[in-house]
Design a protein around this motif. Structure first.
Motif, short mmCIF file in Angstrom:
data_model
loop_
_atom_site.label_atom_id
_atom_site.label_comp_id
_atom_site.label_asym_id
_atom_site.label_seq_id
_atom_site.Cartn_x
_atom_site.Cartn_y
_atom_site.Cartn_z
N GLU A 186 -8.32 -35.89 4.66
CA GLU A 186 -9.76 -35.87 4.95
C GLU A 186 -10.25 -37.25 5.38
O GLU A 186 -11.01 -37.39 6.33
CB GLU A 186 -10.55 -35.40 3.74
N ASP A 187 -9.77 -38.31 4.66
CA ASP A 187 -10.16 -39.68 5.01
C ASP A 187 -9.69 -40.06 6.41
O ASP A 187 -10.42 -40.67 7.19
CB ASP A 187 -9.58 -40.67 3.98
N ARG A 188 -8.45 -39.69 6.73
CA ARG A 188 -7.90 -40.03 8.05
C ARG A 188 -8.67 -39.31 9.15
O ARG A 188 -8.95 -39.88 10.21
CB ARG A 188 -6.41 -39.69 8.10
N ALA A 189 -9.04 -38.06 8.91
CA ALA A 189 -9.81 -37.32 9.90
C ALA A 189 -11.17 -37.98 10.14
O ALA A 189 -11.63 -38.10 11.28
CB ALA A 189 -10.00 -35.87 9.45
N GLY A 215 -11.23 -37.56 23.05
CA GLY A 215 -10.49 -37.79 21.81
C GLY A 215 -9.84 -36.51 21.30
O GLY A 215 -10.42 -35.43 21.38
N LEU A 216 -8.64 -36.65 20.75
CA LEU A 216 -7.92 -35.55 20.11
C LEU A 216 -8.03 -35.74 18.60
O LEU A 216 -7.45 -36.67 18.04
CB LEU A 216 -6.46 -35.53 20.54
N LEU A 217 -8.79 -34.88 17.95
CA LEU A 217 -8.99 -34.98 16.50
C LEU A 217 -8.31 -33.77 15.87
O LEU A 217 -8.90 -32.71 15.68
CB LEU A 217 -10.48 -35.02 16.17
N ILE A 218 -7.01 -33.95 15.58
CA ILE A 218 -6.17 -32.84 15.10
C ILE A 218 -5.47 -33.30 13.82
O ILE A 218 -4.32 -33.78 13.86
CB ILE A 218 -5.15 -32.42 16.17
N PRO A 219 -6.14 -33.19 12.67
CA PRO A 219 -5.56 -33.70 11.42
C PRO A 219 -4.23 -33.05 11.05
O PRO A 219 -3.41 -33.68 10.38
CB PRO A 219 -6.63 -33.37 10.39
N ASP A 220 -4.00 -31.80 11.48
CA ASP A 220 -2.77 -31.09 11.11
C ASP A 220 -1.67 -31.24 12.15
O ASP A 220 -0.67 -30.53 12.09
CB ASP A 220 -3.07 -29.60 10.89
N LEU A 221 -1.82 -32.17 13.10
CA LEU A 221 -0.79 -32.40 14.09
C LEU A 221 0.50 -32.83 13.37
O LEU A 221 0.49 -33.74 12.55
CB LEU A 221 -1.22 -33.49 15.07
N PHE A 227 -11.77 -32.97 21.26
CA PHE A 227 -11.08 -31.74 20.94
C PHE A 227 -10.79 -31.75 19.44
O PHE A 227 -10.05 -32.62 18.97
CB PHE A 227 -9.78 -31.63 21.73
N PHE A 228 -11.35 -30.80 18.72
CA PHE A 228 -11.29 -30.83 17.26
C PHE A 228 -10.63 -29.57 16.74
O PHE A 228 -11.06 -28.45 17.05
CB PHE A 228 -12.72 -30.96 16.70
N ALA A 229 -9.56 -29.76 15.95
CA ALA A 229 -8.94 -28.65 15.22
C ALA A 229 -9.29 -28.85 13.75
O ALA A 229 -8.69 -29.70 13.08
CB ALA A 229 -7.43 -28.65 15.43
N PRO A 230 -10.29 -28.15 13.23
CA PRO A 230 -10.75 -28.39 11.86
C PRO A 230 -9.63 -28.34 10.83
O PRO A 230 -8.64 -27.62 10.99
CB PRO A 230 -11.77 -27.26 11.64
N LEU A 231 -9.80 -29.12 9.77
CA LEU A 231 -8.81 -29.20 8.71
C LEU A 231 -8.65 -27.85 8.01
O LEU A 231 -9.58 -27.05 7.94
CB LEU A 231 -9.21 -30.23 7.65
N ASP A 253 -14.11 -27.39 4.21
CA ASP A 253 -15.38 -26.99 4.83
C ASP A 253 -16.38 -28.15 4.84
O ASP A 253 -17.11 -28.34 5.82
CB ASP A 253 -15.97 -25.79 4.08
N GLU A 254 -16.37 -28.93 3.78
CA GLU A 254 -17.31 -30.07 3.70
C GLU A 254 -16.97 -31.12 4.75
O GLU A 254 -17.86 -31.59 5.47
CB GLU A 254 -17.26 -30.67 2.31
N ILE A 255 -15.69 -31.51 4.85
CA ILE A 255 -15.34 -32.57 5.79
C ILE A 255 -15.44 -32.08 7.23
O ILE A 255 -15.86 -32.82 8.13
CB ILE A 255 -13.93 -33.13 5.49
N ASN A 256 -15.09 -30.82 7.48
CA ASN A 256 -15.24 -30.29 8.85
C ASN A 256 -16.70 -30.31 9.29
O ASN A 256 -17.01 -30.69 10.42
CB ASN A 256 -14.70 -28.85 8.90
N GLY A 257 -17.60 -29.92 8.39
CA GLY A 257 -19.02 -29.97 8.71
C GLY A 257 -19.52 -31.38 8.93
O GLY A 257 -20.33 -31.65 9.82
#
Length: 383
Positions: free
Chosen positions: A131-134, A88-94, A150-154, A161-165
């Motif tokens: 954050e919700d979409r991520a 999975g590609l988890l890239i909220p800032d794509l 593959f995760f690119a943190p928000l 920091d809270e949602i990334n954790g």
């Protein structure tokens, strides 16, 4: 492990040793990558000759259960990475941060990608906050039982920091490996426990700042957006280190976290710090700041030199072509996929930083002469 006596079985002794070791390996008593006891130890444990033990170990090797390393011993072979896995590609800032699209292209162009699937996920743009979409993407990948994410943190949100954790913990609980792209889950300088693929951001900040220092600038400002990723804090650390090394002013008012398109904020920054050059945390910040500087009648590079980091596609197309540090984005994508496959095959190995080489691209915004430049730089003329 106990001794085996030939009277217990009509099988040859080496086959008995082979069967006992094979059962222990396949049952998980010996994990992939673990070193088996030495042949001398096996001789004592099985009550067999060295020739018998050697024959049994050679048969284990032929069966693909162990591998012998010269000078190191015999090790349980790790299971091969299965073909046809989904990641999975988890890239909220794509789409918002320019480096991620070419990184993903680099993954898809990587030769190992032909045997596996890269999933983009699907979340509607109107389905809540970023954050919700991520979080929804994270849950999708967990439900689909992907082999890794593959995760690119928000970044750029107060609650990053809270949602990334939260995302990292959920994937950990689902036993799904994570490879981080570009940035850590935790605030700088904390590292965390996941593989990271990107560049040395502290060095990046140092290199672009030192370039301005070599050109004669001394009051160098650092500008970044509020709530930026940990990479930006690392770049700021490199910026400060370069100033310190060159005995240039290291002053609090020279560092600003602001909206670079906010004219009043930029005017206040210029009046307060009086910079002769500005290091921007990335090219997007530099592009927005360049437009604002033009509006407040600050000429680039005559009144203030400007540099960025990333070398986004538009960097050379700005009103004043931007000097910047080029990220090898496609190569980062290729390295990230290799790192993920290694992580799946060897889940217990220590976490690693895989940092790729950058390149300084010198254009008009820094005011550099095309003569007398040294080091690893690419010089591009006026566009």
């Amino acid at each position: 492990m106990t001794a085996i006596h030939e009277a217990q079985s009509p099988e040859p002794k080496y086959r008995q040793v082979y069967a006992a070791l094979s059962r222990e390996i396949q049952s998980g008593q010996w994990k992939g990558g673990e070193r088996l006891p030495s042949e001398a130890d096996l001789v004592r444990q099985f009550g067999a000759s060295r020739i018998t033990i050697g024959r049994a170990v050679r048969d284990l090797q032929a069966a693909g259960l162990v591998e012998r390393r010269a000078g190191s011993g015999t090790f349980v072979k790790r299971p091969a990475v299965a073909a046809g896995m989904s990641f999975g590609l988890l890239i909220p800032d794509l789409g918002e941060t320019e480096i991620f699209e070419p990184i993903c292209q680099g993954m898809m162009a990587s030769p190992p990608a032909r045997e596996h699937a890269l999933l983009w996920g699907s979340v509607a743009r109107d389905s809540g906050s970023k954050e919700d979409r991520a979080w929804q993407l994270c849950r999708q990948y967990i439900d689909r039982q992907v082999a890794g994410v593959f995760f690119a943190p928000l970044e750029l949100t107060p609650g990053k920091d809270e949602i990334n954790g939260r995302i990292a913990r959920a994937l950990d609980e689902a036993r799904i490996p994570i490879v981080l792209l570009d940035r850590t889950v935790l605030p700088y300088p904390r590292r965390g426990r996941y593989d990271i693929v990107g560049i040395d951001n502290r060095r990046a900040g140092y290199v672009v700042t030192e370039h301005l220092l070599r050109l004669g600038s001394r009051r160098i400002a650092f500008v970044a957006l509020p709530h930026a990723a940990a990479t930006v804090d690392a770049r700021e650390a490199g910026y400060r280190e370069a100033l310190y090394a060159w005995n240039a002013p290291v002053e609090r008012e020279l560092v600003s976290r602001l909206d670079p398109s906010d004219r009043l904020a930029v005017e206040a920054m210029l009046a307060g710090s009086r910079p002769d050059a500005i290091v921007c945390a990335n090219d997007r910040t530099a592009a927005l700041l360049m437009q604002t500087l033009v509006r407040v009648n600050h000429a680039i590079p005559d009144d203030v030199r400007l540099v960025g980091i990333d070398d986004a596609e538009y960097a050379k197309l700005l009103p004043v072509a931007l000097t910047t540090l080029r990220q090898p984005t496609r190569e980062i994508g290729d390295a990230a996929l290799t790192t993920m496959l290694e992580r799946v095959a060897r889940p217990d190995r220590p976490a690693r930083d895989i940092l790729l080489q950058t390149e300084l691209i010198v254009r008009d915004s820094c005011g550099a002469s095309l003569e007398g430049l040294e080091g690893s730089k690419t010089i591009e003329g006026t566009h």
